[in-house]
Design an enzyme around this catalytic site. Structure first.
Site, PDB file in Angstrom:
ATOM      1  N   TYR A 174      29.660  56.276  60.150  1.00 51.23           N
ATOM      2  CA  TYR A 174      29.818  57.732  59.986  1.00 51.23           C
ATOM      3  C   TYR A 174      28.456  58.356  59.648  1.00 51.23           C
ATOM      4  O   TYR A 174      28.050  59.353  60.239  1.00 51.23           O
ATOM      5  CB  TYR A 174      30.829  57.974  58.862  1.00 51.23           C
ATOM      6  CG  TYR A 174      31.070  59.411  58.483  1.00 51.23           C
ATOM      7  CD1 TYR A 174      31.766  60.267  59.323  1.00 51.23           C
ATOM      8  CD2 TYR A 174      30.647  59.902  57.244  1.00 51.23           C
ATOM      9  CE1 TYR A 174      32.026  61.583  58.958  1.00 51.23           C
ATOM     10  CE2 TYR A 174      30.905  61.210  56.861  1.00 51.23           C
ATOM     11  CZ  TYR A 174      31.590  62.053  57.720  1.00 51.23           C
ATOM     12  OH  TYR A 174      31.851  63.352  57.351  1.00 51.23           O
ATOM     13  N   GLY A 202      38.228  70.421  67.717  1.00 42.65           N
ATOM     14  CA  GLY A 202      38.738  69.688  66.546  1.00 42.65           C
ATOM     15  C   GLY A 202      39.413  70.670  65.603  1.00 42.65           C
ATOM     16  O   GLY A 202      39.394  70.514  64.384  1.00 42.65           O
TER      17      GLY A 202
END
Ligand code: AKB
Length: 319
Positions: free
Chosen positions: A143, A8
């Site tokens: 999340y 990422g």
């Protein structure tokens, strides 16, 4: 010398973490990996850059083995507001990258850092001076559910397999290099850009809403300091509260007005983001991080604002 892979790497944190780590450990020892390497091509200019979908386990193993990595920084995640638009996708990405990092890390002798967040707390959590160990049951975002899962699973891999897993609960992160996308705390980045571009900003979070925030240089220091900490001194692992400043929209606007006296702020509250912000702490107690590995932030709202405005001005002038 550590041999690191950052997955990422093109995201808000990864794009700054890679150069920061390369300065410390040497460029050749820090592999940047991302799904979209065009987006972060600049990370390939002074060190290894690999195309990697973190959900593709075989490719992930191949890259870890190619570079003999011993530390994985897992920076793959959909943020809180984006996650609410597609919870299933958020779970698949956030948990897929987590479990692959942990399993591949375990099988290849790697330490693993996966950030948690203020999003790991929910409506049942004490809001002020939120303790290190407290209620995290009533989480209202996918999340946050992924972050709590990440904390529990990372601790499980430490206890069950003896893996070196460590993590911090990041506040909203503010930086001028890469824009965040789809977070609840993004307003605190956007406000600086709009202040410089237009002298005005419409805030999607209500006045009076306090959240923990942190300037990126402190966040990067925290990651390295924790990963370098003496394991014998760590009572906790996944994840440490870290804090440096907590403010509400009027306070950041007032700080900007010290530099741009005509700056104006209006409100157009986003109900989804507001509900998320209301479920998060006003300010965390980070005394365990301070005691166990010497965490200490360098920036407050005043010093961050001076630096952000200067850097954003410079960036926009060069665009
Ligand atoms: C978000 O707003 O989703 C993130 C976070 C606080 O984890 N910036």
């Amino acid at each position: 010398m550590k041999k690191i892979i950052v997955i990422g790497a093109g995201g808000q944190i990864g794009s700054e973490l890679v150069p920061f780590l390369r300065n410390i450990y040497g460029s050749a020892n820090v592999v940047a990996a991302d799904l979209d390497i065009k987006k972060c091509a600049r990370l390939g200019e002074d060190g290894p850059l690999e195309e990697l979908n973190a959900l593709d386990k075989n490719r992930f193993i191949e890259v870890v083995r190619k570079y003999k990595s011993d530390t994985i920084f897992n920076m793959v995640a959909l943020l809180s507001a984006t996650g609410e638009k597609n919870p299933e996708l958020a779970w698949d990405i956030n948990i897929g990258a987590l479990t692959n990092s942990l399993n591949i890390g375990r099988d290849n002798g790697c330490a693993v850092f996966t950030p948690s967040s203020i999003g790991a707390f929910g409506v049942d959590t004490p809001k002020d001076h939120t303790p290190q160990d407290t209620l995290q049951r009533a989480n209202t975002t996918i999340y946050g559910v992924c972050k709590v899962t990440g904390e529990l699973l990372s601790d499980y891999y430490f206890h069950r397999f003896g893996m070196d897993t460590r993590s911090v609960r990041f506040p909203g992160l503010i930086s001028y290099v890469t824009l965040p996308g789809g977070g609840t705390t993004d307003y605190a980045v956007d406000i600086y850009y709009e202040a410089v571009r237009k002298g005005a900003f419409t805030c999607n979070i209500k006045a009076g809403t306090y959240m923990d925030m942190m300037y990126m240089p402190d966040a990067l220091n925290a990651v390295v300091k924790l990963m370098e900490a003496d394991p014998a001194k760590l009572v906790h692992r996944n994840s440490f509260n870290i804090a440096s400043m907590s403010f509400e929209p009027e306070q950041i606007a007032a700080e900007i007005r010290k530099h741009l006296p005509d700056f104006k702020m209006a409100y157009d509250v986003d109900p989804v983001k507001q509900a998320i912000a209301d479920s998060w702490p006003n300010s965390m107690d980070d005394s365990c991080a301070r005691m166990e590995w010497g965490w200490i932030p360098a920036y407050n709202l005043e010093t961050m604002t001076t630096d952000m405005l200067a850097k954003v001005k410079e960036k926009l002038n060069n665009d």
